[in-house]
Structure formats: C-alpha cells, structure tokens
Write a protein that holds these residues in place. Structure first.
Motif, PDB file in Angstrom:
ATOM      1  N   VAL A 166       0.852  -1.205   0.000  1.00  0.00           N
ATOM      2  CA  VAL A 166       0.000   0.000   0.000  1.00  0.00           C
ATOM      3  C   VAL A 166       0.880   1.245   0.000  1.00  0.00           C
ATOM      4  CG1 VAL A 166      -1.603   1.349   1.411  1.00  0.00           C
ATOM      5  CG2 VAL A 166      -1.994  -1.089   1.085  1.00  0.00           C
ATOM      6  N   LEU A 167       1.896   1.253   0.865  1.00  0.00           N
ATOM      7  CA  LEU A 167       2.749   2.441   1.010  1.00  0.00           C
ATOM      8  C   LEU A 167       3.528   2.743  -0.268  1.00  0.00           C
ATOM      9  CD1 LEU A 167       4.077   1.831   4.631  1.00  0.00           C
ATOM     10  CD2 LEU A 167       2.606   3.701   3.901  1.00  0.00           C
ATOM     11  N   VAL A 168       3.910   1.699  -0.994  1.00  0.00           N
ATOM     12  CA  VAL A 168       4.741   1.917  -2.191  1.00  0.00           C
ATOM     13  C   VAL A 168       3.881   2.019  -3.458  1.00  0.00           C
ATOM     14  CG1 VAL A 168       6.538   0.893  -3.632  1.00  0.00           C
ATOM     15  CG2 VAL A 168       6.733   0.787  -1.143  1.00  0.00           C
ATOM     16  N   ALA A 169       2.964   1.041  -3.603  1.00  0.00           N
ATOM     17  CA  ALA A 169       2.257   0.940  -4.891  1.00  0.00           C
ATOM     18  C   ALA A 169       1.341   2.141  -5.146  1.00  0.00           C
ATOM     19  CB  ALA A 169       1.448  -0.358  -4.938  1.00  0.00           C
ATOM     20  N   THR A 170       0.624   2.592  -4.096  1.00  0.00           N
ATOM     21  CA  THR A 170      -0.350   3.666  -4.336  1.00  0.00           C
ATOM     22  C   THR A 170       0.335   4.952  -4.806  1.00  0.00           C
ATOM     23  OG1 THR A 170      -1.684   2.636  -2.616  1.00  0.00           O
ATOM     24  CG2 THR A 170      -2.371   4.823  -3.345  1.00  0.00           C
ATOM     25  N   PRO A 171       1.336   5.501  -4.056  1.00  0.00           N
ATOM     26  CA  PRO A 171       1.992   6.719  -4.572  1.00  0.00           C
ATOM     27  C   PRO A 171       2.677   6.495  -5.920  1.00  0.00           C
ATOM     28  CG  PRO A 171       2.613   6.299  -2.291  1.00  0.00           C
ATOM     29  CD  PRO A 171       1.898   5.091  -2.770  1.00  0.00           C
ATOM     30  N   LEU A 172       3.236   5.271  -6.091  1.00  0.00           N
ATOM     31  CA  LEU A 172       3.951   4.993  -7.340  1.00  0.00           C
ATOM     32  C   LEU A 172       2.997   5.064  -8.542  1.00  0.00           C
ATOM     33  CD1 LEU A 172       6.737   3.958  -8.482  1.00  0.00           C
ATOM     34  CD2 LEU A 172       5.726   1.679  -8.399  1.00  0.00           C
ATOM     35  N   ILE A 183       1.650  10.422  -0.512  1.00  0.00           N
ATOM     36  CA  ILE A 183       2.307   9.622   0.545  1.00  0.00           C
ATOM     37  C   ILE A 183       1.704   9.870   1.938  1.00  0.00           C
ATOM     38  CG2 ILE A 183       4.505   9.225   1.766  1.00  0.00           C
ATOM     39  CD1 ILE A 183       5.888   9.549  -0.969  1.00  0.00           C
ATOM     40  N   PRO A 184       1.516  11.125   2.388  1.00  0.00           N
ATOM     41  CA  PRO A 184       0.949  11.303   3.743  1.00  0.00           C
ATOM     42  C   PRO A 184      -0.415  10.617   3.906  1.00  0.00           C
ATOM     43  CG  PRO A 184       1.698  13.405   2.834  1.00  0.00           C
ATOM     44  CD  PRO A 184       1.801  12.407   1.737  1.00  0.00           C
ATOM     45  N   GLY A 185      -1.239  10.685   2.876  1.00  0.00           N
ATOM     46  CA  GLY A 185      -2.558  10.051   2.954  1.00  0.00           C
ATOM     47  C   GLY A 185      -2.445   8.546   3.090  1.00  0.00           C
ATOM     48  N   VAL A 186      -1.493   7.975   2.349  1.00  0.00           N
ATOM     49  CA  VAL A 186      -1.312   6.523   2.391  1.00  0.00           C
ATOM     50  C   VAL A 186      -0.775   6.103   3.761  1.00  0.00           C
ATOM     51  CG1 VAL A 186      -0.048   4.605   1.371  1.00  0.00           C
ATOM     52  CG2 VAL A 186      -0.972   6.375  -0.087  1.00  0.00           C
ATOM     53  N   ALA A 246      -7.232  26.290   3.443  1.00  0.00           N
ATOM     54  CA  ALA A 246      -6.794  26.289   4.853  1.00  0.00           C
ATOM     55  C   ALA A 246      -7.386  25.085   5.589  1.00  0.00           C
ATOM     56  CB  ALA A 246      -7.231  27.585   5.529  1.00  0.00           C
ATOM     57  N   ILE A 247      -8.667  24.842   5.369  1.00  0.00           N
ATOM     58  CA  ILE A 247      -9.303  23.683   6.034  1.00  0.00           C
ATOM     59  C   ILE A 247      -8.589  22.388   5.638  1.00  0.00           C
ATOM     60  CG2 ILE A 247     -11.417  22.275   6.070  1.00  0.00           C
ATOM     61  CD1 ILE A 247     -12.996  24.916   5.857  1.00  0.00           C
ATOM     62  N   LEU A 248      -8.299  22.290   4.348  1.00  0.00           N
ATOM     63  CA  LEU A 248      -7.645  21.098   3.827  1.00  0.00           C
ATOM     64  C   LEU A 248      -6.297  20.862   4.522  1.00  0.00           C
ATOM     65  CD1 LEU A 248      -8.726  19.270   1.587  1.00  0.00           C
ATOM     66  CD2 LEU A 248      -7.267  20.468  -0.025  1.00  0.00           C
ATOM     67  N   PHE A 249      -5.493  21.931   4.615  1.00  0.00           N
ATOM     68  CA  PHE A 249      -4.153  21.757   5.171  1.00  0.00           C
ATOM     69  C   PHE A 249      -4.180  21.570   6.691  1.00  0.00           C
ATOM     70  CE2 PHE A 249      -2.872  23.235   0.983  1.00  0.00           C
ATOM     71  CZ  PHE A 249      -1.816  22.362   0.731  1.00  0.00           C
ATOM     72  N   VAL A 250      -5.086  22.268   7.353  1.00  0.00           N
ATOM     73  CA  VAL A 250      -5.197  22.083   8.814  1.00  0.00           C
ATOM     74  C   VAL A 250      -5.655  20.651   9.116  1.00  0.00           C
ATOM     75  CG1 VAL A 250      -6.514  22.767  10.867  1.00  0.00           C
ATOM     76  CG2 VAL A 250      -5.585  24.517   9.349  1.00  0.00           C
ATOM     77  N   ALA A 251      -6.645  20.182   8.336  1.00  0.00           N
ATOM     78  CA  ALA A 251      -7.147  18.822   8.552  1.00  0.00           C
ATOM     79  C   ALA A 251      -6.050  17.797   8.285  1.00  0.00           C
ATOM     80  CB  ALA A 251      -8.355  18.555   7.654  1.00  0.00           C
ATOM     81  N   ALA A 252      -5.289  18.012   7.190  1.00  0.00           N
ATOM     82  CA  ALA A 252      -4.212  17.073   6.859  1.00  0.00           C
ATOM     83  C   ALA A 252      -3.182  17.038   7.976  1.00  0.00           C
ATOM     84  CB  ALA A 252      -3.565  17.474   5.536  1.00  0.00           C
ATOM     85  N   ALA A 253      -2.830  18.225   8.485  1.00  0.00           N
ATOM     86  CA  ALA A 253      -1.843  18.282   9.579  1.00  0.00           C
ATOM     87  C   ALA A 253      -2.390  17.567  10.814  1.00  0.00           C
ATOM     88  CB  ALA A 253      -1.518  19.740   9.897  1.00  0.00           C
ATOM     89  N   TYR A 255      -4.601  15.135  10.914  1.00  0.00           N
ATOM     90  CA  TYR A 255      -4.596  13.673  10.701  1.00  0.00           C
ATOM     91  C   TYR A 255      -3.188  13.107  10.859  1.00  0.00           C
ATOM     92  CZ  TYR A 255      -9.431  13.696   9.128  1.00  0.00           C
ATOM     93  OH  TYR A 255     -10.790  13.806   9.085  1.00  0.00           O
ATOM     94  N   LEU A 256      -2.194  13.870  10.397  1.00  0.00           N
ATOM     95  CA  LEU A 256      -0.816  13.380  10.544  1.00  0.00           C
ATOM     96  C   LEU A 256      -0.436  13.304  12.021  1.00  0.00           C
ATOM     97  CD1 LEU A 256       0.918  15.162   7.533  1.00  0.00           C
ATOM     98  CD2 LEU A 256       0.657  12.699   7.873  1.00  0.00           C
ATOM     99  N   LEU A 257      -0.903  14.299  12.800  1.00  0.00           N
ATOM    100  CA  LEU A 257      -0.628  14.261  14.247  1.00  0.00           C
ATOM    101  C   LEU A 257      -1.320  13.064  14.897  1.00  0.00           C
ATOM    102  CD1 LEU A 257      -0.847  18.007  15.339  1.00  0.00           C
ATOM    103  CD2 LEU A 257       1.150  16.502  15.473  1.00  0.00           C
ATOM    104  N   VAL A 258      -2.567  12.851  14.486  1.00  0.00           N
ATOM    105  CA  VAL A 258      -3.306  11.688  15.034  1.00  0.00           C
ATOM    106  C   VAL A 258      -2.597  10.391  14.648  1.00  0.00           C
ATOM    107  CG1 VAL A 258      -5.484  10.392  14.934  1.00  0.00           C
ATOM    108  CG2 VAL A 258      -5.529  12.875  15.036  1.00  0.00           C
ATOM    109  N   ALA A 259      -2.080  10.339  13.417  1.00  0.00           N
ATOM    110  CA  ALA A 259      -1.369   9.131  12.968  1.00  0.00           C
ATOM    111  C   ALA A 259      -0.123   8.902  13.813  1.00  0.00           C
ATOM    112  CB  ALA A 259      -1.004   9.269  11.494  1.00  0.00           C
ATOM    113  N   GLU A 260       0.591  10.008  14.093  1.00  0.00           N
ATOM    114  CA  GLU A 260       1.813   9.894  14.908  1.00  0.00           C
ATOM    115  C   GLU A 260       1.451   9.392  16.315  1.00  0.00           C
ATOM    116  OE1 GLU A 260       3.781  13.515  15.753  1.00  0.00           O
ATOM    117  OE2 GLU A 260       5.579  12.516  16.558  1.00  0.00           O
ATOM    118  N   TRP A 261       0.374   9.958  16.849  1.00  0.00           N
ATOM    119  CA  TRP A 261      -0.082   9.539  18.173  1.00  0.00           C
ATOM    120  C   TRP A 261      -0.536   8.068  18.130  1.00  0.00           C
ATOM    121  CZ3 TRP A 261      -4.780   7.719  19.921  1.00  0.00           C
ATOM    122  CH2 TRP A 261      -4.913   7.629  21.313  1.00  0.00           C
ATOM    123  N   SER A 262      -1.157   7.695  17.018  1.00  0.00           N
ATOM    124  CA  SER A 262      -1.643   6.316  16.876  1.00  0.00           C
ATOM    125  C   SER A 262      -0.488   5.317  16.864  1.00  0.00           C
ATOM    126  CB  SER A 262      -2.453   6.151  15.582  1.00  0.00           C
ATOM    127  OG  SER A 262      -3.557   7.002  15.591  1.00  0.00           O
TER     128      SER A 262
END
Lengths: 559, 264
Positions: free
Chosen positions: A155-161, A176-179, A287-294, A296-303
């Motif tokens: 998933v991590l390689v094939a999707t962005p590729l 990549i961040p979404g994947v 702005a909403i898009l980038f704040v939400a993405a950031a 989610y990345l924080l939640v992923a790190e916490w996860s």
C-alpha cells in the motif's frame, strides 16, 4: 537491549504465532509426527503465502485505481445522477475510494489475524523472560506490525507509485501522507475493534440473547470485506455528491467534506497538479484542507505511539473481562447426533471469527446482490437475472467453503474422536450447515426481491432445483475429505494445514453445484419451468450418486 | 448398557504394543480390570501410561495385541466401545469456543442421554464442584482446574460402565480431589463397573486402588494389591511410593541426585 534484540525476539515469537495460526496446537490439535522444525518452516511459509495473496489484491486495487485515474478524462464526459464532474474532482473521488479501500482491506486483514495472534498466547510466554519493559513493548509492536508487513508495504509503495506514474511525480509524492495515515489508521482500528470483538464474541457467555449479539458483532466484523462491492455500487452517487458540493462553493457541507478523511488527502493530488481552481477552492477551503491534513498526521503519529504501547497490554489481557458471578439454571438439552454437530459448529462459528466469515460471507454476498436488485428494479427480467445470480453465488460460495467447515473438527480433535459419533452423523451435520447457509442466503434474496421480481414462483423453483446439487456437492467434498483422513491415518488437522487439499476437493464440489446452473442457462430458449424441471432432475441425479458415496463410506460406523 | 457380555470384564488388554516410529511406548502389555475394581496405572513420565489409555479409547491404534471392553474389540467395534467408556484425557483439550453447558449438550447428544438425566447430572456435578457460575462462560476463559472439572463431568454424564481417567486429579483443588476420591470409591460398589486411572500421585493410588500396575518403559513391571507389591519388593511396611521406586529401580542414585542439586 535495543531494537536489534527486539527484532531478534520478535522473529522467534512470530514463528510461534505462525505455528499456532496454522496447526492450532493450543486448540487441542494433536502433535505432528514429522517434527516441529519442519512444521514451523511450513507454517511460516504458509503465512507468507497468505500475506502475498493480500498484498497482490492490494497491488491490484492500486493498479485498478491508477487505471481509472488514467481514463478520467473519458469517464468525466458522462454525467453521474445528472451531475457532470470535472477531471480533478473525479481524480479526488477515485483517490478517496482508493484510500478507503486500503483502510478497509488492511483493517479486515487485521480482524482476521488478530484473534489468532491473541490466541497464540505468545506475549504471555515472553513476558516472564528477563527482558526489560521497553524491549517487551517493542517486541509486541514488531510482532503486530509483522502481521501486516507485506500488505502495508505494498500500500505504502504501490499507491503513490501508480498515482505518480499517471498524474506526475508531484501528485505521487503528495499522496504519501494520505497513504501513511491510511495504513496507521487501519492498524489502529484493527487493534481496537479486534480486541472488542474478541471480548464480545469469543468471550461471550452462552444463551439465546447473547447469541444474537454475537452474530450481530460478527456481521459488523465481516462488513469491511464488502468495501469493494459497496464502493463500486456507491461510486456514482458519491461522485455526484462531490461534484455538486465542490461546485456550490463555500458551505458547511463543503467544509465538512474537505475535513473528512480520506478526502482531505485525496484532494491534495489534483490540487498539486491543477492548483486551487481545479477543485474550485477558495483560501478558506485550502486552509481547512491543510489544517485537517496536519491534524490527521498528528493523530497518525499519536496512533503509532499508542499502537506500540497497547499491543503488549492487549496481548496480555485475559480474553474475557472480569464480571459479576452469574448463575444460570438452564437445562442441558440434547438433540440427535447430526443436529448436535450442526449446533456445535454454529456455536463455535459464533465465537470464532474465521469460521463465522465462512457462514456469513455467502449470506451477506447474497444479501448485497439482493439489495442491489431491489434498488435497480422494478420487476424487469434483468432484476430476475440478478436475483438468480445472487442465489447462484450463494450456492457456489456455500459449496466452496464447505470443506473448511470440516476443519472445525480440529477443535478438541483428540477428545472428539473418543465420543461415539458415527461418520454418517458427522457428515450429515456438516452438510446440514452448508445447506442451511444456502437456504438462508437464498431465502434472504427471495425476501428482498419478492416485491421487485414479478416471478416469485420461478425464483422459488430455481432455489429448490439447485438445493439437491448443493447437498450433493457438499456430500462429495466431505466423502473425499474423510477418505483422505482415513488413508493418511492422520488427524484432520493435517487437512487444515494442507489447505490446498480443501481447495482441491472443492473443485469437484463446485462442478457438481455448477452443472444444474449451467444446464438452466443452456436451456434459456426452452420454457422456464421445463428448464427448471431438467435442472432439478440433474441435481437430484447428482444427489443420488453422491449420497451413497458419502453416507456409505467404508467404516462409516467408526468414530 | 444392557448388551454387555454376561460376565465379560470391563477391560482386557492382551499383548498390547504401541510403537511411534522407532520408539516403543508400550511393550506387550497385558492387564485386566475386573468388575467393581479401581485399577491404578502407575509409572514415571514416558512410561507408557497415556499411550495405553489412548489405545483403550481408540485414539492410538495398537501395533500388536487387542483391547476389549466388556468383550467388545476396540479395533472392530469402536462405536459400541466408546458408548461404554467415560474418558478424561491427560490434557484439557476441549472445544475452547463452547461453554461447558454447550459442550455437555454436545456430549449428551452424541451419547444419546435423555434431557432430564443430562440436566440433573450437570446440575449435581456443577453444584458439587462449584461450577454453576462458570457453566455459561466460554471454556477458553476457564482455569485449568475448572476445565478439568468439565472433562470429569463429561466422563460421568452417561454413567459409563468403564471409566478411563488419565491423571484425572491434576490441577483440581483439594475439595474437588476429595469429592472425586469419594465418588470413584462409591462408583464401583455396585460390582458391575470398572475404573482404570493413571497417576503419578502414589498416596491417591494407595488410598483408592484395589490393584495397581507399575509401568516402566512400556513394560508392566509388577501388578497386584499393595500387599502383593510389598511382598514382591520385599519391603514389608513400605509405602506405595517406596515400593514403586524400588520395583522400577528409580531409587538408585536418588540420594546422590538430591545432594548434587543441593550443591548446584
């Protein structure tokens, strides 16, 4: 001790997980005569094969998504429920679907393997060893990650590729961040829900009401497997919603859409290639898009941190939460031996997600096609064809999974063989289970589509005509499995470990189940009831051939 | 079990051998369990007790010899033999995904036990073993001792004429051990039933068994009542443990082994 030591220990422990997953020694399976070293090697190989299978599916999903992205300019020319969508919106929609499917597949994979991981008791075995806490946590985390490694890497390689190849390198990189989030969220969801299912399902007390709760949980547990089907059915509506919402400009609905995972990340690729105008976004939308993405990345790190902490705790917790003592005064209610086998198998399946999947998949598949038929009705020949297809699928799936029900006998294999249970009763019990799965699936389709399909008599006759073939196929499969078990003189567990044989015996079963169906379609030009009569006669003929083979097994009275 | 052969013995093992690959686990064993008798099978780890028991209940085919239960050959009349046996295995390998009540329903169904009998016996055993609150818990969540009680309940459910028990008392609490001992002693008083059980615990064998057989490396070294064995071992007032160690020559080097451990 550092990561290297944790990796070394997790490597040894993972062999134990594989061994338990394949040979089920902790479930009472008899030891193998060939020795454990070979069994361990074989178990690891089989687990790798399973991972490769899931990884290939995920790779194909990514490739399929890329194919749709490449064809987007053509697809965008048609309207979805009257809404024309732009190519960037279509791209965002496809990427949303792709990321959703990645989450669903990985989550589902986790739900399949987590009960085995917990049942292996491997963490409880490691815990008393003189290993420091931090290393133990790392071992647990690594063990959990190893359950997913190949599929997650794909998933991590094939999707962005693939996205990069179709939409350009920038689009690939911003995917990549979404994947990463998709993989992390799926793993975390699998742990949270898997543990809940283990407690609510495997740890559930006996009793009628609790049985309903267990099966309800199990239905929810199987649902992610239908993600592909659900998404393909819902895709046109979803694309229409996207097109309408984004074209309307700033609104609460649009802001929510931009902030919801995985659309937040799916929108980044078209934005990177076409700019904000491509999705008709203003500054607030971006702005909403980038704040939400950031976020989610924080939640992923916490996860990730939570996962590394929690796997050990979850793996060591008892399967059943402590509760108040509860005394029931219910009677013990014996039945006939064949019904006892059927009831036992259903009870085991209701607390064993792997077996529950075998029961529920044909039923839910028929249900899904039935609902689709209902939605796409009314009453056309096409709807009847779809409903018949649903029953056909149920028949073939029930037949295909039949041999796997034989593997339930791996449970308490040694004890079960000391009971005076005749082979005939065992075979009849298993066949009754396959027939029940077919009957429930077909009945559901009938119930759902009866309002849409104007030929319920045809439909009912079709279900009845195929029924003997399903029973015949199941009898044939079980007869072949019994013959092998007798010839090899080994526990049935060998069949479980050698899944290839279970698949091999399913082939003649599928042929038997398929012949009357093929005959019906070949006779399409003849009056429908004549075709159904011939179909039913063929199925009865098959049953007449298969029944003596299975129920007249040499040594059928031996247990 | 009305068609038991008149006068047929609960268990006759005749020249039984069990071979796994190169290893001979049981070597030309012959023994008999009489009606009204509790027979204890004693032996060290790997002596062949469990292999013998597995042959009786049909789990392991004999390499040579015959096993007959009330005159029925285990090899040719497996179903009828199994109807007459109540079995407690060495390891508590149960249907983990069932509750004890569901498990007992399955056993009762397969054995054709009427609902009333199955319910009365389940409730009586449940109360005696203090199992009532655990009858509806999944077996996977039960302790070893509780699982053992469930297996014992399953073995007694059809009131079989022959009980075959492989280390039945291990992991039981003292109260349950006491109940089991009293139950077994009374079980054979009708003079028709027989019990074969294996154990490492010499005190229990000494208290319960009418006769014991001592297995050593698959061979029956000695058999008889405690007084017979004392006589044979020329140990006038010795305990069964001392007699056992003497007859199997396991007492040789015993003191040296303990001293070596102290120094280690």
């Amino acid at each position: 001790m550092g990561w290297r030591e944790a990796r070394r220990i997790s490597d040894v422990a993972f062999t134990e997980v594989c061994l338990q997953a394949i040979y089920a020694f902790r479930q009472g399976a008899a030891p193998l005569s060939g020795g454990l070293t070979g069994a361990a090697r074989s178990a690891r190989r089989r687990v790798v094969q399973s991972k490769i299978l899931v990884a290939v599916v995920l790779g194909l999903v990514a490739a399929g998504g890329a194919g749709i992205l490449a064809d987007a300019p053509h697809i965008a020319q048609r309207a979805f429920f009257g809404v024309l969508v732009t190519v960037p919106v279509l791209q965002a929609g496809v990427l949303t679907g792709l990321l959703s499917l990645d989450v669903a597949f990985l989550w589902w994979t986790g739900l399949q393997v987590l009960p085995t991981f917990l049942a292996s008791g491997v963490l409880a075995t490691i815990e008393p060893l003189p290993i420091d806490d931090r290393t133990l946590g790392r071992v647990a985390g690594l063990l959990y990650l190893r359950l997913f490694d190949l599929p997650a890497i794909v998933v991590l390689v094939a999707t962005p590729l693939f996205v990069g190849l179709v939409l350009g390198p920038t689009a690939g990189i911003v995917t990549i961040p979404g994947v990463v989030c998709a993989v992390v969220f799926a793993l975390a969801l699998a742990l949270v829900t898997g543990r809940a299912f283990v407690r609510r399902v495997q740890g559930s007390r006996g009793g009628g009401g609790r049985t309903v709760v267990r099966w309800t949980y199990l239905v929810l547990w199987v649902l992610p497997a239908f993600a592909m089907f659900g998404f393909s059915v819902a895709a046109p509506g979803f694309l229409a919603l996207l097109g309408r919402t984004l074209a309307a400009g700033p609104s609460v609905g649009r802001d929510v859409l931009l902030a919801v995972f995985p659309f937040t990340f799916a929108a980044l690729a078209p934005l990177s290639t076409g700019g904000t105008a491509s999705l008709t976004l203003d500054a607030s939308g971006v702005a909403i898009l980038f704040v939400a993405a950031a976020a989610y990345l924080l939640v992923a790190e916490w996860s990730v941190a939570w996962l590394m902490r929690s796997v050990r705790r979850v793996g060591l917790a008892p399967p059943v939460a402590p509760r108040e003592m509860e005394v029931s005064v219910r009677d013990v209610v014996p039945h006939g031996p064949a019904r006892a086998v059927l009831t036992k198998d259903l009870r085991i399946a209701s607390r064993t997600p792997g077996y529950a999947f075998l029961v529920l998949f044909p039923v839910l598949d028929a249900l899904a096609i039935g609902l689709f038929t209902f939605v796409t009705g009314p009453g056309s020949n096409g709807a009847l064809a779809l409903a018949l297809a649903a029953v056909t699928t149920a028949a073939l799936l029930a037949t295909f999974f039949g041999p796997a029900f034989f593997a339930i006998e791996v449970n308490a294999y040694a004890y079960g063989r000391t009971l005076p249970l005749a082979d005939r009763s065992l075979v009849l019990g298993k066949v009754a289970l396959v027939a029940a799965v077919y009957g429930v699936a077909a009945g559901l389709v009938l119930g759902i589509t009866v309002l849409r399909v104007f030929q319920p008599a045809v439909f009912l006759a079709f279900i009845a005509a195929e029924f003997p073939a399903v029973v015949a196929a199941s009898l044939l499969e079980l007869a072949l499995l019994f013959r092998r078990a007798r010839k090899k003189g080994t526990p049935l567990v060998s069949l479980y470990a050698g899944a290839w044989y279970a698949i091999a015996v399913a082939i003649p079963g599928l042929i038997l189940a398929g012949i009357p169906l093929i005959a019906f379609h070949l006779l399409a030009a003849t009056p429908v009831f004549s075709a159904l009569l011939i179909m039913g006669l063929i199925a009865l003929g098959e049953l007449a051939l298969a029944a003596p083979l299975a129920l007249g097994l040499p040594g059928r009275r031996s247990a | 079990m009305g068609d038991d052969g008149a006068g047929a013995l609960p268990l006759v093992i005749d020249d039984l051998s069990v071979v796994y690959g190169e290893r001979r686990a049981v070597d030309h064993l012959s023994l008999t369990v009489h009606r009204g008798e509790i027979y204890g099978l004693l032996g060290s780890n790997g002596a062949g007790k469990s292999s013998t028991i597995k042959s009786i209940v049909g789990l392991v085919p004999p390499s040579t010899g015959r096993v007959r239960v009330f005159g029925l050959d285990v090899a040719t009349e497996a179903l009828r033999v199994k109807q007459r046996i109540g079995y407690v295995p060495e390891a508590s390998m149960l249907y983990e995904a069932l509750t004890p009540r569901e498990f007992l329903e399955f056993v009762a169904s397969v054995r054709g036990i009427p609902r009333l009998d199955a319910s009365v016996r389940t409730n009586a055993f449940g109360a005696a073993f203090r199992l009532e609150s655990e009858l509806d818990e999944p077996i996977a969540s039960l302790s070893m001792g509780t699982r053992q009680k469930v297996l014992i309940l399953g073995a007694f459910l059809h009131q079989p004429p022959l009980l075959v028990l492989d280390e039945p008392l291990h992991s039981l609490d003292p109260r349950s051990v006491r109940i089991m001992k009293d139950l077994l002693a009374r079980y054979v008083t009708d003079g028709d039933r027989g019990v074969l059980f294996s154990t490492h615990t010499m005190e229990i064998a000494q208290q319960l068994c009418h006769r014991v057989g001592i297995l050593d490396h698959g061979v029956l070294r000695a058999e008889g009542s405690l007084s017979d064995l004392r006589e044979r071992a020329a140990r006038g007032d010795a305990s069964l443990e001392e007699v056992f160690l003497s007859l199997t020559r396991e007492d040789e080097g015993l003191d040296e082994a303990v001293r070596a451990l102290e120094g280690a």
